[in-house]
Write a protein that holds these residues in place. Structure first.
Motif, PDB file in Angstrom:
ATOM      1  N   PRO A   1       0.712  -1.433  -0.025  1.00 22.46           N
ATOM      2  CA  PRO A   1       0.178  -0.027   0.133  1.00 22.46           C
ATOM      3  C   PRO A   1       1.064   1.150   0.040  1.00 22.46           C
ATOM      4  O   PRO A   1       0.341   2.399   0.332  1.00 22.46           O
ATOM      5  CB  PRO A   1      -0.861  -0.262   1.334  1.00 22.46           C
ATOM      6  CG  PRO A   1       0.030  -0.989   2.210  1.00 22.46           C
ATOM      7  CD  PRO A   1       0.861  -1.837   1.504  1.00 22.46           C
ATOM      8  N   ARG A   2       2.040   1.091  -0.034  1.00 19.30           N
ATOM      9  CA  ARG A   2       2.940   2.366  -0.259  1.00 19.30           C
ATOM     10  C   ARG A   2       3.237   2.853  -1.430  1.00 19.30           C
ATOM     11  O   ARG A   2       3.044   2.235  -2.535  1.00 19.30           O
ATOM     12  CB  ARG A   2       4.319   2.116   0.547  1.00 19.30           C
ATOM     13  CG  ARG A   2       4.155   1.631   1.892  1.00 19.30           C
ATOM     14  CD  ARG A   2       5.255   1.211   2.700  1.00 19.30           C
ATOM     15  NE  ARG A   2       5.036   0.741   3.935  1.00 19.30           N
ATOM     16  CZ  ARG A   2       5.701   0.374   4.802  1.00 19.30           C
ATOM     17  NH1 ARG A   2       6.943   0.166   4.754  1.00 19.30           N
ATOM     18  NH2 ARG A   2       5.406  -0.300   6.086  1.00 19.30           N
ATOM     19  N   HIS A   3       3.781   4.024  -1.719  1.00 21.37           N
ATOM     20  CA  HIS A   3       4.077   4.830  -3.029  1.00 21.37           C
ATOM     21  C   HIS A   3       5.405   5.568  -2.712  1.00 21.37           C
ATOM     22  O   HIS A   3       5.670   6.322  -1.834  1.00 21.37           O
ATOM     23  CB  HIS A   3       2.874   5.647  -3.383  1.00 21.37           C
ATOM     24  CG  HIS A   3       2.923   6.212  -4.682  1.00 21.37           C
ATOM     25  ND1 HIS A   3       1.860   6.932  -5.269  1.00 21.37           N
ATOM     26  CD2 HIS A   3       3.939   6.136  -5.569  1.00 21.37           C
ATOM     27  CE1 HIS A   3       2.466   7.352  -6.419  1.00 21.37           C
ATOM     28  NE2 HIS A   3       3.436   6.842  -6.704  1.00 21.37           N
ATOM     29  N   HIS A   4       6.450   5.212  -3.652  1.00 23.12           N
ATOM     30  CA  HIS A   4       7.552   5.846  -3.693  1.00 23.12           C
ATOM     31  C   HIS A   4       8.256   6.392  -4.847  1.00 23.12           C
ATOM     32  O   HIS A   4       7.609   6.052  -5.892  1.00 23.12           O
ATOM     33  CB  HIS A   4       8.835   4.943  -3.137  1.00 23.12           C
ATOM     34  CG  HIS A   4       8.544   4.517  -1.602  1.00 23.12           C
ATOM     35  ND1 HIS A   4       7.693   3.502  -1.391  1.00 23.12           N
ATOM     36  CD2 HIS A   4       9.159   4.864  -0.395  1.00 23.12           C
ATOM     37  CE1 HIS A   4       7.758   3.271   0.000  1.00 23.12           C
ATOM     38  NE2 HIS A   4       8.626   4.140   0.428  1.00 23.12           N
ATOM     39  N   ARG A   5       9.037   7.347  -4.693  1.00 31.56           N
ATOM     40  CA  ARG A   5       9.604   7.701  -5.970  1.00 31.56           C
ATOM     41  C   ARG A   5      11.442   8.108  -5.565  1.00 31.56           C
ATOM     42  O   ARG A   5      11.674   8.347  -4.669  1.00 31.56           O
ATOM     43  CB  ARG A   5       8.970   9.088  -6.599  1.00 31.56           C
ATOM     44  CG  ARG A   5       9.100  10.525  -5.831  1.00 31.56           C
ATOM     45  CD  ARG A   5       8.474  11.395  -6.676  1.00 31.56           C
ATOM     46  NE  ARG A   5       8.583  12.827  -5.861  1.00 31.56           N
ATOM     47  CZ  ARG A   5       8.010  13.863  -6.317  1.00 31.56           C
ATOM     48  NH1 ARG A   5       7.588  14.057  -7.306  1.00 31.56           N
ATOM     49  NH2 ARG A   5       8.449  14.907  -5.547  1.00 31.56           N
ATOM     50  N   LEU A   6      12.056   8.113  -6.891  1.00 27.63           N
ATOM     51  CA  LEU A   6      13.423   8.610  -6.489  1.00 27.63           C
ATOM     52  C   LEU A   6      13.537   9.777  -7.428  1.00 27.63           C
ATOM     53  O   LEU A   6      13.072  10.154  -8.586  1.00 27.63           O
ATOM     54  CB  LEU A   6      14.234   7.500  -7.369  1.00 27.63           C
ATOM     55  CG  LEU A   6      14.817   6.317  -6.307  1.00 27.63           C
ATOM     56  CD1 LEU A   6      15.606   5.307  -7.220  1.00 27.63           C
ATOM     57  CD2 LEU A   6      15.646   6.883  -4.982  1.00 27.63           C
ATOM     58  N   VAL A   7      14.478  10.810  -6.878  1.00 32.17           N
ATOM     59  CA  VAL A   7      14.639  12.137  -7.784  1.00 32.17           C
ATOM     60  C   VAL A   7      16.104  12.607  -7.362  1.00 32.17           C
ATOM     61  O   VAL A   7      16.530  12.023  -6.399  1.00 32.17           O
ATOM     62  CB  VAL A   7      13.625  13.261  -7.188  1.00 32.17           C
ATOM     63  CG1 VAL A   7      12.350  13.031  -7.454  1.00 32.17           C
ATOM     64  CG2 VAL A   7      13.645  13.709  -5.671  1.00 32.17           C
ATOM     65  N   ASN A   8      16.557  13.108  -8.368  1.00 32.47           N
ATOM     66  CA  ASN A   8      17.948  13.823  -8.242  1.00 32.47           C
ATOM     67  C   ASN A   8      17.840  15.284  -7.499  1.00 32.47           C
ATOM     68  O   ASN A   8      16.704  16.074  -7.958  1.00 32.47           O
ATOM     69  CB  ASN A   8      18.375  14.259  -9.404  1.00 32.47           C
ATOM     70  CG  ASN A   8      19.162  12.776 -10.057  1.00 32.47           C
ATOM     71  OD1 ASN A   8      18.689  12.384 -11.285  1.00 32.47           O
ATOM     72  ND2 ASN A   8      19.658  11.671  -9.334  1.00 32.47           N
ATOM     73  N   THR A   9      18.498  15.310  -6.412  1.00 36.96           N
ATOM     74  CA  THR A   9      18.424  16.694  -5.777  1.00 36.96           C
ATOM     75  C   THR A   9      19.902  17.480  -5.873  1.00 36.96           C
ATOM     76  O   THR A   9      20.824  16.950  -5.824  1.00 36.96           O
ATOM     77  CB  THR A   9      18.097  16.442  -4.198  1.00 36.96           C
ATOM     78  OG1 THR A   9      18.742  15.447  -3.673  1.00 36.96           O
ATOM     79  CG2 THR A   9      16.543  15.960  -4.130  1.00 36.96           C
ATOM     80  N   PRO A  10      19.928  18.649  -5.813  1.00 39.69           N
ATOM     81  CA  PRO A  10      20.949  19.735  -5.688  1.00 39.69           C
ATOM     82  C   PRO A  10      21.846  19.322  -4.322  1.00 39.69           C
ATOM     83  O   PRO A  10      21.215  19.277  -3.317  1.00 39.69           O
ATOM     84  CB  PRO A  10      20.748  20.959  -5.947  1.00 39.69           C
ATOM     85  CG  PRO A  10      19.385  20.920  -5.556  1.00 39.69           C
ATOM     86  CD  PRO A  10      18.660  19.365  -5.616  1.00 39.69           C
ATOM     87  N   HIS A  11      23.225  19.425  -4.608  1.00 36.48           N
ATOM     88  CA  HIS A  11      24.147  19.381  -3.317  1.00 36.48           C
ATOM     89  C   HIS A  11      25.416  19.955  -4.064  1.00 36.48           C
ATOM     90  O   HIS A  11      25.799  19.884  -5.186  1.00 36.48           O
ATOM     91  CB  HIS A  11      24.009  18.230  -2.649  1.00 36.48           C
ATOM     92  CG  HIS A  11      25.073  17.161  -3.217  1.00 36.48           C
ATOM     93  ND1 HIS A  11      26.007  16.485  -2.726  1.00 36.48           N
ATOM     94  CD2 HIS A  11      24.864  16.516  -4.456  1.00 36.48           C
ATOM     95  CE1 HIS A  11      26.569  15.605  -3.565  1.00 36.48           C
ATOM     96  NE2 HIS A  11      26.066  15.487  -4.703  1.00 36.48           N
ATOM     97  N   ASP A  12      26.264  20.170  -2.927  1.00 35.53           N
ATOM     98  CA  ASP A  12      27.542  20.290  -3.377  1.00 35.53           C
ATOM     99  C   ASP A  12      28.644  19.216  -3.287  1.00 35.53           C
ATOM    100  O   ASP A  12      28.850  18.509  -2.443  1.00 35.53           O
ATOM    101  CB  ASP A  12      28.499  21.532  -2.372  1.00 35.53           C
ATOM    102  CG  ASP A  12      27.466  22.946  -2.572  1.00 35.53           C
ATOM    103  OD1 ASP A  12      27.061  23.163  -3.449  1.00 35.53           O
ATOM    104  OD2 ASP A  12      27.429  23.491  -1.298  1.00 35.53           O
ATOM    105  N   GLY A  13      29.041  18.843  -4.642  1.00 29.36           N
ATOM    106  CA  GLY A  13      29.901  17.650  -4.650  1.00 29.36           C
ATOM    107  C   GLY A  13      29.833  17.234  -5.941  1.00 29.36           C
ATOM    108  O   GLY A  13      29.116  17.507  -6.934  1.00 29.36           O
TER     109      GLY A  13
END
Length: 285
Positions: free
Chosen positions: A164-176
């Protein structure tokens, strides 16, 4: 692709797991082949079969991450564990089944205040399926109602309806120099809640030994003095934090109650979470 190289060449857990005993513990009896369907099925079975708990640190010791000790505790001993224990065991099982494993480490961001930078303390992994170009993010050790029930492809924008769960993957900004990934879970009100952030830098077993010792023994670590337990069932999710017991239904509704004392906590851990406690267990006051 970077993700494919990580899945092919990451550090591999030590062999030697008793695969028959492990699969019996999680109640899984399918065909032992390294396919995406087997990966999803074994991942869900592990989540349903072995609870999350941190009793060893609360009782004064850092849990061993040696595979033989993990089998004695989680497989044969009727116990659970926290992320390093679960995912070390799971990685060994997946390796025995023929998957390619890369061990990773994430910063837990759920519950963090804006601007907070937490250390990388959560163990997770990529699982490569032979013949498939894209690995899967796999994680059976994130003790939360927002945790993955099944692995999710490592693709920016990928969504997973691991019912019953719902997930997603995203790219997020960071220093590196490495791109940062973030796992998000859908909440009952339809918004996305960030769970943890990670890069694809491979980690080795000694890295987790250091982190495990810190989390288990540092007096400022909540895991060293407060009981946490999680159990996922086909119909609900049980969470224990200190003496607060929370039951989350499939539709996201929650019920909370306070347990009276340490004796009731131990009773609930046994009856509700299915944890076989060591004889004579007493919680610190």
């Amino acid at each position: 692709m970077t993700s494919d190289r990580a899945a092919d060449h990451g550090p591999q857990p030590a062999p030697g797991i008793d695969l028959d005993a492990y699969l019996a513990r999680i109640g899984w009896s399918g065909e032992r082949r390294p396919t995406a369907q087997v990966l999803r099925s074994v991942h869900r079975a592990h989540l349903l079969g072995i609870p999350f708990e941190n009793l060893d640190p609360v009782l004064g010791s850092a849990p061993s991450l040696a595979l033989a000790d993990l089998e004695a505790k989680l497989v044969r001993g009727g116990r659970g564990g926290y992320c390093y224990e679960h995912n070390t065991l799971f990685a060994a099982a997946l390796t025995a089944l023929g998957f390619r494993i890369t061990l990773l480490c994430a910063r837990v961001v759920v519950g963090a205040a804006p601007g907070d930078v937490r250390p990388r303390t959560h163990m997770l992994m990529l699982a490569g399926v032979p013949g498939e170009p894209t690995p899967y993010l796999a994680d059976v050790g994130f003790g939360s109602a927002g945790s993955l029930l099944e692995p999710i492809p490592l693709v920016a924008g990928a969504e997973l309806h691991d019912s019953p769960r719902h997930h997603r993957l995203v790219n997020t900004p960071h220093d590196g120099p490495l791109e940062q990934w973030e796992l998000q879970a859908r909440t009952a009100d339809g918004s996305w809640e960030s769970q943890y952030a990670f890069t694809l830098e491979p980690f080795e077993a000694p890295d987790y030994e250091v982190i495990n010792w810190h989390i288990a023994t540092n007096p400022r670590s909540p895991f060293s003095h407060r009981v946490y337990a999680q159990r996922t069932t086909p119909n609900s999710h049980l969470s224990l934090s200190g003496r607060t017991l929370t039951v989350t239904a499939q539709d996201g509704t929650r019920e909370e109650r306070e347990l009276a004392d340490g004796a009731e906590v131990l009773s609930v851990l046994t009856a509700g979470f299915g944890i076989r406690l060591p004889e004579g267990t007493r919680l610190p006051e």
